[in-house]
Design a protein around this motif. Structure first.
Motif, PDB file in Angstrom:
ATOM      1  N   MET A  77       2.030  16.580  18.022  1.00 53.53           N
ATOM      2  CA  MET A  77       1.799  15.303  17.341  1.00 53.53           C
ATOM      3  C   MET A  77       0.484  14.700  17.826  1.00 53.53           C
ATOM      4  O   MET A  77       0.196  14.706  19.018  1.00 53.53           O
ATOM      5  CB  MET A  77       2.957  14.337  17.612  1.00 53.53           C
ATOM      6  CG  MET A  77       2.756  12.946  16.983  1.00 53.53           C
ATOM      7  SD  MET A  77       4.112  11.821  17.335  1.00 53.53           S
ATOM      8  CE  MET A  77       5.364  12.518  16.265  1.00 53.53           C
ATOM      9  N   SER A  78      -0.325  14.170  16.897  1.00 49.11           N
ATOM     10  CA  SER A  78      -1.599  13.560  17.250  1.00 49.11           C
ATOM     11  C   SER A  78      -1.378  12.258  18.003  1.00 49.11           C
ATOM     12  O   SER A  78      -0.397  11.540  17.767  1.00 49.11           O
ATOM     13  CB  SER A  78      -2.421  13.284  15.988  1.00 49.11           C
ATOM     14  OG  SER A  78      -2.706  14.476  15.299  1.00 49.11           O
ATOM     15  N   GLU A  79      -2.322  11.951  18.906  1.00 46.92           N
ATOM     16  CA  GLU A  79      -2.277  10.657  19.577  1.00 46.92           C
ATOM     17  C   GLU A  79      -2.679   9.567  18.600  1.00 46.92           C
ATOM     18  O   GLU A  79      -3.391   9.806  17.612  1.00 46.92           O
ATOM     19  CB  GLU A  79      -3.223  10.665  20.778  1.00 46.92           C
ATOM     20  CG  GLU A  79      -2.784  11.588  21.899  1.00 46.92           C
ATOM     21  CD  GLU A  79      -3.685  11.475  23.108  1.00 46.92           C
ATOM     22  OE1 GLU A  79      -4.924  11.462  22.919  1.00 46.92           O
ATOM     23  OE2 GLU A  79      -3.166  11.399  24.236  1.00 46.92           O
ATOM     24  N   LYS A  80      -2.226   8.347  18.883  1.00 40.89           N
ATOM     25  CA  LYS A  80      -2.468   7.229  17.975  1.00 40.89           C
ATOM     26  C   LYS A  80      -3.291   6.151  18.649  1.00 40.89           C
ATOM     27  O   LYS A  80      -3.141   5.877  19.838  1.00 40.89           O
ATOM     28  CB  LYS A  80      -1.130   6.640  17.500  1.00 40.89           C
ATOM     29  CG  LYS A  80      -1.288   5.446  16.544  1.00 40.89           C
ATOM     30  CD  LYS A  80       0.054   4.862  16.136  1.00 40.89           C
ATOM     31  CE  LYS A  80      -0.116   3.615  15.311  1.00 40.89           C
ATOM     32  NZ  LYS A  80       1.176   3.006  14.913  1.00 40.89           N
ATOM     33  N   ALA A  81      -4.181   5.523  17.863  1.00 40.80           N
ATOM     34  CA  ALA A  81      -4.917   4.346  18.302  1.00 40.80           C
ATOM     35  C   ALA A  81      -4.837   3.301  17.204  1.00 40.80           C
ATOM     36  O   ALA A  81      -4.665   3.625  16.026  1.00 40.80           O
ATOM     37  CB  ALA A  81      -6.371   4.695  18.597  1.00 40.80           C
ATOM     38  N   ALA A  82      -4.955   2.043  17.599  1.00 46.10           N
ATOM     39  CA  ALA A  82      -4.948   0.937  16.641  1.00 46.10           C
ATOM     40  C   ALA A  82      -6.260   0.177  16.735  1.00 46.10           C
ATOM     41  O   ALA A  82      -6.781  -0.040  17.840  1.00 46.10           O
ATOM     42  CB  ALA A  82      -3.775  -0.001  16.912  1.00 46.10           C
ATOM     43  N   VAL A  83      -6.788  -0.231  15.584  1.00 49.72           N
ATOM     44  CA  VAL A  83      -8.029  -1.000  15.531  1.00 49.72           C
ATOM     45  C   VAL A  83      -7.746  -2.310  14.802  1.00 49.72           C
ATOM     46  O   VAL A  83      -7.196  -2.318  13.700  1.00 49.72           O
ATOM     47  CB  VAL A  83      -9.142  -0.221  14.798  1.00 49.72           C
ATOM     48  CG1 VAL A  83     -10.399  -1.080  14.686  1.00 49.72           C
ATOM     49  CG2 VAL A  83      -9.459   1.086  15.527  1.00 49.72           C
ATOM     50  N   LEU A  84      -8.111  -3.415  15.428  1.00 49.47           N
ATOM     51  CA  LEU A  84      -7.907  -4.755  14.899  1.00 49.47           C
ATOM     52  C   LEU A  84      -9.290  -5.435  14.829  1.00 49.47           C
ATOM     53  O   LEU A  84      -9.847  -5.727  15.871  1.00 49.47           O
ATOM     54  CB  LEU A  84      -6.991  -5.579  15.814  1.00 49.47           C
ATOM     55  CG  LEU A  84      -5.831  -4.858  16.556  1.00 49.47           C
ATOM     56  CD1 LEU A  84      -5.134  -5.808  17.516  1.00 49.47           C
ATOM     57  CD2 LEU A  84      -4.854  -4.271  15.573  1.00 49.47           C
ATOM     58  N   VAL A  85      -9.903  -5.592  13.722  1.00 45.71           N
ATOM     59  CA  VAL A  85      -9.491  -5.654  12.329  1.00 45.71           C
ATOM     60  C   VAL A  85     -10.397  -4.733  11.514  1.00 45.71           C
ATOM     61  O   VAL A  85     -11.243  -4.035  12.072  1.00 45.71           O
ATOM     62  CB  VAL A  85      -9.588  -7.098  11.780  1.00 45.71           C
ATOM     63  CG1 VAL A  85      -8.644  -8.044  12.517  1.00 45.71           C
ATOM     64  CG2 VAL A  85     -11.039  -7.645  11.915  1.00 45.71           C
ATOM     65  N   ALA A  86     -10.304  -4.810  10.152  1.00 50.77           N
ATOM     66  CA  ALA A  86     -10.962  -3.835   9.286  1.00 50.77           C
ATOM     67  C   ALA A  86     -12.300  -4.310   8.727  1.00 50.77           C
ATOM     68  O   ALA A  86     -12.599  -4.152   7.548  1.00 50.77           O
ATOM     69  CB  ALA A  86     -10.034  -3.470   8.127  1.00 50.77           C
ATOM     70  N   GLY A  87     -13.146  -4.898   9.587  1.00 48.55           N
ATOM     71  CA  GLY A  87     -14.516  -5.209   9.190  1.00 48.55           C
ATOM     72  C   GLY A  87     -15.367  -3.953   9.250  1.00 48.55           C
ATOM     73  O   GLY A  87     -14.867  -2.841   9.403  1.00 48.55           O
ATOM     74  N   SER A  88     -16.692  -4.094   9.158  1.00 49.58           N
ATOM     75  CA  SER A  88     -17.570  -2.928   9.147  1.00 49.58           C
ATOM     76  C   SER A  88     -17.534  -2.191  10.479  1.00 49.58           C
ATOM     77  O   SER A  88     -17.393  -0.956  10.519  1.00 49.58           O
ATOM     78  CB  SER A  88     -18.999  -3.347   8.800  1.00 49.58           C
ATOM     79  OG  SER A  88     -19.483  -4.337   9.691  1.00 49.58           O
TER      80      SER A  88
END
Length: 346
Positions: free
Chosen positions: A1-12
């Motif tokens: 299973m791939s590792e996960k990351a989260a990005v906050l927020v969806a600007g450029s």
């Protein structure tokens, strides 16, 4: 299973960093409040408002649910505008845990408190500021998503955290250095936006390369002077987070700070500039913060001061330039107090 990351927020910039992580075969969740933006990213693999014409990786998906975004993530990357960082971090708090790496790539201050962004995040998460990692350096989102060679720095007081961030982001086109001077990296990234505004304004006035070169050089002196007084290592300002980010932001049409300054130089009002940009111009908020900080630390920042008068007091840009050119005679090496100079040379 791939590792996960989260990005906050969806600007450029958030979308660009998410793309870097997706290119490392990670599952990347990008959190946004905007349902239409979520649907566009998931359905069309596009984020046209911020990165027009770019096709995003299928490893990247968007969600409006914070719990869904961060659940199972080994790292969270906060790339919100400075004015929204506290609110976004507060929303993150219920789902954050001590084993989660926290990186922020926001270049600014919390204007109301004059606090650095890492301080704001630490307060909201209830963790030590030193375990947060700052990502900074010369890096236009428009070029990163095209996989152009880019080099940045990650800075933390905790070597383990900065090394983890280096491993998280580094790939064949995105080179990452580490630095222990988190304060310097953070201040350099925020304050260079002021000088980029000034560089754009100089270009808008038609003053040419001589003026812009001087502006960047003396601007770097201002950034270094206040940075060292606030506890930064002066060498940081000669590195990627300092002169590197200053050059790329103050000389490129990709830079929204340069573009805003250019329009001011052409004679547009601040309201007209902000109305036409459609995106946050961090340098405007940072100019206000720098004005207060320079008074607090009793450090001269003449370029930032004149920009403050232009932005918030209606001073004509040409009059601001005349004021800078007409200042009292100085020696070039007046960059910091004698006490601070001795601190770094004993």
């Amino acid at each position: 299973m791939s590792e996960k990351a989260a990005v906050l927020v969806a600007g450029s910039w958030g979308t660009a960093l998410a793309s870097v992580l997706a290119d490392k075969d990670m599952d990347v969740a990008v959190w946004t409040r905007n349902e239409a933006q979520r649907d566009e990213i998931n359905g069309l693999h596009r984020n046209e408002r911020y990165l027009p014409g770019v096709e995003l990786s299928p490893n990247l998906y968007a969600t409006t649910d914070m719990e869904e975004a961060v659940s199972g993530a080994k790292a969270v990357v906060i790339v919100a505008p400075s004015s929204a960082v506290r609110e976004v971090t507060r929303a993150l708090k219920p789902f954050w845990h001590e084993d989660m790496l926290v990186v922020h790539a926001t270049k600014g201050f919390e204007t109301e408190t004059m606090k650095r962004i890492s301080t704001v995040i630490g307060e909201e998460l209830g963790c030590e500021e030193g375990r947060i990692v700052v990502l900074s350096g010369p890096s236009h989102a428009e070029e990163v998503v095209k996989r152009c060679p880019t080099t940045v720095v990650v800075a933390s007081m905790d070597d383990t955290q900065s090394a983890a961030a280096q491993d998280l982001f580094m790939n064949s086109y995105f080179r990452v250095y580490t630095n222990r001077d988190m304060v310097g990296a953070e201040l350099a990234g925020a304050l260079k936006n002021i000088i980029a505004l000034g560089a754009g304004m100089s270009d808008g006035l038609g003053y040419g390369d001589n003026a812009k070169a001087a502006l960047l050089t003396r601007g770097l002196a201002e950034i270094t002077r206040i940075g060292v007084e606030m506890g930064a290592n002066p060498l940081t300002f000669a590195g990627l987070a300092g002169i590197g980010d200053l050059v790329v932001t103050a000389t490129s049409r990709h830079s929204r700070n340069w573009r805003a300054g250019f329009m001011l130089g052409e004679g547009k009002t601040l309201d007209e500039v902000l109305g036409s940009m459609g995106m946050v111009v961090e340098g405007i908020r940072t100019t206000k913060a720098a004005h207060t900080i320079s008074e607090k630390y009793k450090v001269q920042m003449p370029i930032a001061g004149q920009l403050y008068h232009v932005l918030f007091e209606g001073l004509d840009p040409r009059t601001a330039v005349e004021a800078l050119m007409g200042r009292d005679r100085k020696t070039e090496m007046e960059m910091m107090s004698l006490e601070t100079w001795e601190q770094w040379h004993t």
